[in-house]
Design a protein around this motif. Structure first.
Motif, PDB file in Angstrom:
ATOM      1  N   ASN A 102      17.882  50.717  50.644  1.00  0.00           N
ATOM      2  CA  ASN A 102      17.653  50.158  49.309  1.00  0.00           C
ATOM      3  C   ASN A 102      17.981  48.669  49.255  1.00  0.00           C
ATOM      4  N   THR A 103      17.575  47.946  50.275  1.00  0.00           N
ATOM      5  CA  THR A 103      17.956  46.548  50.389  1.00  0.00           C
ATOM      6  C   THR A 103      16.765  45.694  50.805  1.00  0.00           C
ATOM      7  N   VAL A 104      16.682  44.518  50.198  1.00  0.00           N
ATOM      8  CA  VAL A 104      15.701  43.516  50.611  1.00  0.00           C
ATOM      9  C   VAL A 104      16.469  42.298  51.105  1.00  0.00           C
ATOM     10  N   TYR A 105      15.900  41.622  52.086  1.00  0.00           N
ATOM     11  CA  TYR A 105      16.580  40.498  52.737  1.00  0.00           C
ATOM     12  C   TYR A 105      15.724  39.234  52.645  1.00  0.00           C
ATOM     13  N   LEU A 106      16.410  38.103  52.717  1.00  0.00           N
ATOM     14  CA  LEU A 106      15.725  36.831  52.861  1.00  0.00           C
ATOM     15  C   LEU A 106      16.444  36.051  53.960  1.00  0.00           C
ATOM     16  N   GLN A 107      15.818  35.994  55.122  1.00  0.00           N
ATOM     17  CA  GLN A 107      16.352  35.215  56.237  1.00  0.00           C
ATOM     18  C   GLN A 107      15.888  33.785  56.077  1.00  0.00           C
ATOM     19  N   MET A 108      16.835  32.871  55.991  1.00  0.00           N
ATOM     20  CA  MET A 108      16.512  31.472  55.765  1.00  0.00           C
ATOM     21  C   MET A 108      16.971  30.645  56.956  1.00  0.00           C
ATOM     22  N   ASN A 109      16.028  30.042  57.644  1.00  0.00           N
ATOM     23  CA  ASN A 109      16.317  29.206  58.805  1.00  0.00           C
ATOM     24  C   ASN A 109      15.913  27.764  58.528  1.00  0.00           C
ATOM     25  N   SER A 110      16.406  26.858  59.359  1.00  0.00           N
ATOM     26  CA  SER A 110      16.070  25.434  59.235  1.00  0.00           C
ATOM     27  C   SER A 110      16.246  24.956  57.792  1.00  0.00           C
ATOM     28  N   LEU A 111      17.380  25.289  57.223  1.00  0.00           N
ATOM     29  CA  LEU A 111      17.613  24.962  55.820  1.00  0.00           C
ATOM     30  C   LEU A 111      17.673  23.470  55.587  1.00  0.00           C
ATOM     31  N   LYS A 112      17.184  23.072  54.409  1.00  0.00           N
ATOM     32  CA  LYS A 112      17.139  21.670  54.009  1.00  0.00           C
ATOM     33  C   LYS A 112      17.943  21.493  52.721  1.00  0.00           C
ATOM     34  N   PRO A 113      18.427  20.291  52.443  1.00  0.00           N
ATOM     35  CA  PRO A 113      19.153  20.075  51.183  1.00  0.00           C
ATOM     36  C   PRO A 113      18.334  20.483  49.960  1.00  0.00           C
ATOM     37  N   GLU A 114      17.036  20.331  50.021  1.00  0.00           N
ATOM     38  CA  GLU A 114      16.189  20.699  48.876  1.00  0.00           C
ATOM     39  C   GLU A 114      16.073  22.215  48.679  1.00  0.00           C
ATOM     40  N   ASP A 115      16.634  22.991  49.597  1.00  0.00           N
ATOM     41  CA  ASP A 115      16.698  24.444  49.401  1.00  0.00           C
ATOM     42  C   ASP A 115      17.896  24.841  48.537  1.00  0.00           C
ATOM     43  N   THR A 147      10.344  42.963  36.390  1.00  0.00           N
ATOM     44  CA  THR A 147      11.056  43.625  35.303  1.00  0.00           C
ATOM     45  C   THR A 147      12.569  43.481  35.418  1.00  0.00           C
ATOM     46  N   TYR A 148      13.065  43.551  36.634  1.00  0.00           N
ATOM     47  CA  TYR A 148      14.506  43.573  36.864  1.00  0.00           C
ATOM     48  C   TYR A 148      14.923  42.374  37.705  1.00  0.00           C
ATOM     49  N   TRP A 149      16.110  41.855  37.375  1.00  0.00           N
ATOM     50  CA  TRP A 149      16.623  40.669  38.045  1.00  0.00           C
ATOM     51  C   TRP A 149      18.089  40.854  38.397  1.00  0.00           C
ATOM     52  N   GLY A 150      18.483  40.266  39.519  1.00  0.00           N
ATOM     53  CA  GLY A 150      19.890  40.190  39.849  1.00  0.00           C
ATOM     54  C   GLY A 150      20.531  39.000  39.166  1.00  0.00           C
ATOM     55  N   GLN A 151      21.821  38.831  39.408  1.00  0.00           N
ATOM     56  CA  GLN A 151      22.559  37.758  38.744  1.00  0.00           C
ATOM     57  C   GLN A 151      22.531  36.462  39.531  1.00  0.00           C
ATOM     58  N   GLY A 152      22.052  36.515  40.756  1.00  0.00           N
ATOM     59  CA  GLY A 152      21.880  35.312  41.548  1.00  0.00           C
ATOM     60  C   GLY A 152      23.022  35.049  42.508  1.00  0.00           C
ATOM     61  N   THR A 153      22.707  34.322  43.574  1.00  0.00           N
ATOM     62  CA  THR A 153      23.713  33.892  44.547  1.00  0.00           C
ATOM     63  C   THR A 153      23.444  32.431  44.898  1.00  0.00           C
ATOM     64  N   GLN A 154      24.508  31.641  44.941  1.00  0.00           N
ATOM     65  CA  GLN A 154      24.370  30.194  45.159  1.00  0.00           C
ATOM     66  C   GLN A 154      24.179  29.888  46.640  1.00  0.00           C
ATOM     67  N   VAL A 155      23.195  29.067  46.922  1.00  0.00           N
ATOM     68  CA  VAL A 155      22.980  28.529  48.265  1.00  0.00           C
ATOM     69  C   VAL A 155      23.063  27.013  48.166  1.00  0.00           C
ATOM     70  N   THR A 156      23.956  26.420  48.950  1.00  0.00           N
ATOM     71  CA  THR A 156      24.125  24.970  48.963  1.00  0.00           C
ATOM     72  C   THR A 156      23.950  24.469  50.387  1.00  0.00           C
ATOM     73  N   VAL A 157      23.021  23.535  50.570  1.00  0.00           N
ATOM     74  CA  VAL A 157      22.739  22.977  51.889  1.00  0.00           C
ATOM     75  C   VAL A 157      23.157  21.512  51.874  1.00  0.00           C
ATOM     76  N   SER A 158      24.109  21.178  52.717  1.00  0.00           N
ATOM     77  CA  SER A 158      24.606  19.806  52.770  1.00  0.00           C
ATOM     78  C   SER A 158      23.841  19.011  53.820  1.00  0.00           C
ATOM     79  N   SER A 159      23.698  17.719  53.563  1.00  0.00           N
ATOM     80  CA  SER A 159      22.946  16.859  54.494  1.00  0.00           C
ATOM     81  C   SER A 159      23.860  16.254  55.536  1.00  0.00           C
TER      82      SER A 159
END
Length: 127
Positions: free
Chosen positions: A77-90, A115-127
């Motif tokens: 019951n899980t969905v994933y988002l693999q994020m690579n090569s992250l940029k500050p604009e992400d 219809t349904y939303w989570g509460q969110g999770t913060q992603v911060t990419v530093s330069s």
């Protein structure tokens, strides 16, 4: 009702990677199409990635294509988002979303289609 809880956000340097998870509960997860959206300060919420109920169809925003990968594990019951090569604009709050799809195999790119939303999770990419 479907409850969605995101996790996996944090602070990472540019070029690094993170994997976000979204755990769903409450209804038959495998009948739902899922999506990831993000919202940066002062900006509107924007589409990031979407996946059909089976995982057989995916779609990405041009800004993340080739860097991010959406996937799901219906047994968990899980969905994933693999994020690579992250940029500050992400940098943004990332939200997962769900909608009943009735096994049509579609994916959805518009926030109003969910219809349904989570509460969110913060992603911060530093330069």
């Amino acid at each position: 009702q479907v409850q969605l809880v995101e996790s996996g956000g944090g602070l990472v340097q540019a070029g690094g990677s993170l994997r976000l998870s979204c755990a769903a509960s409450g209804r038959a997860f495998n009948g739902y199409a899922m999506g990831w959206f993000r919202q940066a300060p002062g900006k509107e919420r924007e589409f990031v990635a979407a996946i059909s109920w089976s995982g057989g169809s995916t779609n990405y925003a041009d800004s993340v294509k080739g860097r991010f990968t959406i996937s799901r594990d219906n047994a968990k019951n899980t969905v994933y988002l693999q994020m690579n090569s992250l940029k500050p604009e992400d940098t943004a709050v990332y939200y997962c979303a769900a909608r009943a799809d009735y096994y049509s195999g579609n994916y959805y790119r518009k926030a109003y289609e969910y219809t349904y939303w989570g509460q969110g999770t913060q992603v911060t990419v530093s330069s």
